[in-house]
Design a protein around this motif. Structure first.
Motif, PDB file in Angstrom:
ATOM      1  N   LEU A   1      -7.428   0.793  -0.614  1.00 49.07           N
ATOM      2  CA  LEU A   1      -8.685   0.893   0.149  1.00 49.07           C
ATOM      3  C   LEU A   1      -9.781  -0.078  -0.298  1.00 49.07           C
ATOM      4  N   PRO A   2     -10.007  -0.297  -1.603  1.00 51.14           N
ATOM      5  CA  PRO A   2     -11.096  -1.206  -1.976  1.00 51.14           C
ATOM      6  C   PRO A   2     -10.876  -2.652  -1.531  1.00 51.14           C
ATOM      7  N   ARG A   3      -9.627  -3.056  -1.362  1.00 57.42           N
ATOM      8  CA  ARG A   3      -9.341  -4.450  -0.995  1.00 57.42           C
ATOM      9  C   ARG A   3      -9.439  -4.677   0.505  1.00 57.42           C
ATOM     10  N   TYR A   4      -8.778  -3.831   1.288  1.00 59.07           N
ATOM     11  CA  TYR A   4      -8.763  -3.958   2.742  1.00 59.07           C
ATOM     12  C   TYR A   4      -9.011  -2.583   3.362  1.00 59.07           C
ATOM     13  N   PRO A   5     -10.270  -2.183   3.469  1.00 58.43           N
ATOM     14  CA  PRO A   5     -10.552  -0.805   3.883  1.00 58.43           C
ATOM     15  C   PRO A   5     -10.116  -0.475   5.318  1.00 58.43           C
ATOM     16  N   MET A   6     -10.348  -1.345   6.269  1.00 63.51           N
ATOM     17  CA  MET A   6     -10.016  -1.023   7.663  1.00 63.51           C
ATOM     18  C   MET A   6      -8.505  -0.954   7.869  1.00 63.51           C
ATOM     19  N   TRP A   7      -7.777  -1.916   7.314  1.00 60.26           N
ATOM     20  CA  TRP A   7      -6.324  -1.925   7.437  1.00 60.26           C
ATOM     21  C   TRP A   7      -5.732  -0.694   6.739  1.00 60.26           C
ATOM     22  N   SER A   8      -6.257  -0.362   5.579  1.00 55.61           N
ATOM     23  CA  SER A   8      -5.752   0.793   4.847  1.00 55.61           C
ATOM     24  C   SER A   8      -6.006   2.086   5.606  1.00 55.61           C
ATOM     25  N   LEU A   9      -7.189   2.223   6.193  1.00 54.74           N
ATOM     26  CA  LEU A   9      -7.496   3.431   6.962  1.00 54.74           C
ATOM     27  C   LEU A   9      -6.593   3.560   8.183  1.00 54.74           C
ATOM     28  N   ALA A  10      -6.305   2.442   8.837  1.00 55.64           N
ATOM     29  CA  ALA A  10      -5.407   2.484   9.996  1.00 55.64           C
ATOM     30  C   ALA A  10      -4.010   2.932   9.569  1.00 55.64           C
ATOM     31  N   LEU A  11      -3.513   2.391   8.465  1.00 62.56           N
ATOM     32  CA  LEU A  11      -2.183   2.770   7.996  1.00 62.56           C
ATOM     33  C   LEU A  11      -2.153   4.197   7.458  1.00 62.56           C
ATOM     34  N   ILE A  12      -3.230   4.649   6.865  1.00 59.71           N
ATOM     35  CA  ILE A  12      -3.294   6.037   6.396  1.00 59.71           C
ATOM     36  C   ILE A  12      -3.204   6.988   7.589  1.00 59.71           C
ATOM     37  N   ALA A  13      -3.869   6.646   8.691  1.00 60.14           N
ATOM     38  CA  ALA A  13      -3.794   7.489   9.891  1.00 60.14           C
ATOM     39  C   ALA A  13      -2.358   7.567  10.406  1.00 60.14           C
ATOM     40  N   VAL A  14      -1.662   6.453  10.422  1.00 56.00           N
ATOM     41  CA  VAL A  14      -0.265   6.450  10.866  1.00 56.00           C
ATOM     42  C   VAL A  14       0.596   7.217   9.869  1.00 56.00           C
ATOM     43  N   ASP A  15       0.342   7.000   8.582  1.00 48.83           N
ATOM     44  CA  ASP A  15       1.130   7.663   7.543  1.00 48.83           C
ATOM     45  C   ASP A  15       0.952   9.176   7.539  1.00 48.83           C
ATOM     46  N   LEU A  16      -0.125   9.668   8.091  1.00 46.94           N
ATOM     47  CA  LEU A  16      -0.315  11.109   8.181  1.00 46.94           C
ATOM     48  C   LEU A  16       0.477  11.703   9.347  1.00 46.94           C
ATOM     49  N   ALA A  17       0.703  10.927  10.391  1.00 49.26           N
ATOM     50  CA  ALA A  17       1.409  11.432  11.566  1.00 49.26           C
ATOM     51  C   ALA A  17       2.929  11.371  11.415  1.00 49.26           C
ATOM     52  N   VAL A  18       3.426  10.384  10.701  1.00 48.55           N
ATOM     53  CA  VAL A  18       4.878  10.170  10.625  1.00 48.55           C
ATOM     54  C   VAL A  18       5.619  11.310   9.931  1.00 48.55           C
ATOM     55  N   PRO A  19       5.191  11.810   8.760  1.00 53.35           N
ATOM     56  CA  PRO A  19       5.942  12.919   8.152  1.00 53.35           C
ATOM     57  C   PRO A  19       5.978  14.159   9.036  1.00 53.35           C
ATOM     58  N   TRP A  20       4.901  14.414   9.746  1.00 54.73           N
ATOM     59  CA  TRP A  20       4.874  15.558  10.643  1.00 54.73           C
ATOM     60  C   TRP A  20       5.935  15.394  11.732  1.00 54.73           C
ATOM     61  N   ALA A  21       6.019  14.200  12.317  1.00 57.17           N
ATOM     62  CA  ALA A  21       7.000  13.965  13.377  1.00 57.17           C
ATOM     63  C   ALA A  21       8.427  14.039  12.839  1.00 57.17           C
ATOM     64  N   LEU A  22       8.665  13.464  11.663  1.00 61.65           N
ATOM     65  CA  LEU A  22      10.012  13.505  11.092  1.00 61.65           C
ATOM     66  C   LEU A  22      10.405  14.928  10.706  1.00 61.65           C
ATOM     67  N   ALA A  23       9.480  15.693  10.180  1.00 61.70           N
ATOM     68  CA  ALA A  23       9.796  17.067   9.785  1.00 61.70           C
ATOM     69  C   ALA A  23      10.015  17.943  11.015  1.00 61.70           C
ATOM     70  N   ALA A  24       9.246  17.746  12.067  1.00 63.46           N
ATOM     71  CA  ALA A  24       9.432  18.536  13.282  1.00 63.46           C
ATOM     72  C   ALA A  24      10.791  18.239  13.896  1.00 63.46           C
ATOM     73  N   ARG A  25      11.190  16.998  13.899  1.00 64.62           N
ATOM     74  CA  ARG A  25      12.505  16.619  14.424  1.00 64.62           C
ATOM     75  C   ARG A  25      13.605  17.137  13.510  1.00 64.62           C
ATOM     76  N   LEU A  26      13.358  17.165  12.211  1.00 69.40           N
ATOM     77  CA  LEU A  26      14.340  17.661  11.256  1.00 69.40           C
ATOM     78  C   LEU A  26      14.612  19.139  11.495  1.00 69.40           C
ATOM     79  N   VAL A  27      13.578  19.912  11.768  1.00 73.60           N
ATOM     80  CA  VAL A  27      13.736  21.341  12.025  1.00 73.60           C
ATOM     81  C   VAL A  27      14.478  21.562  13.333  1.00 73.60           C
ATOM     82  N   SER A  28      14.179  20.777  14.359  1.00 73.89           N
ATOM     83  CA  SER A  28      14.826  20.993  15.650  1.00 73.89           C
ATOM     84  C   SER A  28      16.299  20.594  15.613  1.00 73.89           C
ATOM     85  N   THR A  29      16.669  19.597  14.821  1.00 74.43           N
ATOM     86  CA  THR A  29      18.079  19.214  14.761  1.00 74.43           C
ATOM     87  C   THR A  29      18.886  20.206  13.942  1.00 74.43           C
ATOM     88  N   THR A  30      18.300  20.797  12.911  1.00 75.07           N
ATOM     89  CA  THR A  30      19.059  21.769  12.127  1.00 75.07           C
ATOM     90  C   THR A  30      19.181  23.095  12.868  1.00 75.07           C
TER      91      THR A  30
END
Length: 103
Positions: free
Chosen positions: A53-82
């Motif tokens: 964040l201290p080096r590239y705050p806007m890029w880091s915030l954008a990636l943090i937002a994506v990184d928060l959504a991806v585990p939720w999507a992968l875990a939801a799909r993991l539950v539905s496949t099992t």
């Protein structure tokens, strides 16, 4: 905490990106291991982008937002496949045998 220079952070992100490619291949193949690896790698990416964040705050915030959504999507799909692996037993007309016999 920020003992690495930008070259060190770059190499770290490059290695993390290679792991993301491997996890993505596993997810596309539909393996459970790929989904679990994907969740683990995204959590590591979340931590790395938080520290970046201290080096590239806007890029880091954008990636943090994506990184928060991806585990939720992968875990939801993991539950539905099992849950599809062990479907409940069919009863009544769905069995193909007509209605349940009278009691």
């Amino acid at each position: 905490m920020y003992a690495l220079d930008l070259t060190g952070w770059g190499w770290g992100h490059l290695v993390l990106g290679a792991l993301v490619v491997l996890a993505g291949a596993g997810v596309l193949m539909g393996t459970t291991r790929g989904r679990i690896l994907g969740i683990a790698v995204v959590v590591l990416s979340l931590v790395a982008n938080f520290l970046f964040l201290p080096r590239y705050p806007m890029w880091s915030l954008a990636l943090i937002a994506v990184d928060l959504a991806v585990p939720w999507a992968l875990a939801a799909r993991l539950v539905s496949t099992t849950s599809r692996r062990n479907p409940p037993p069919l009863r009544g007309p769905e069995r193909g045998g007509g209605a349940d016999p009278p009691r």
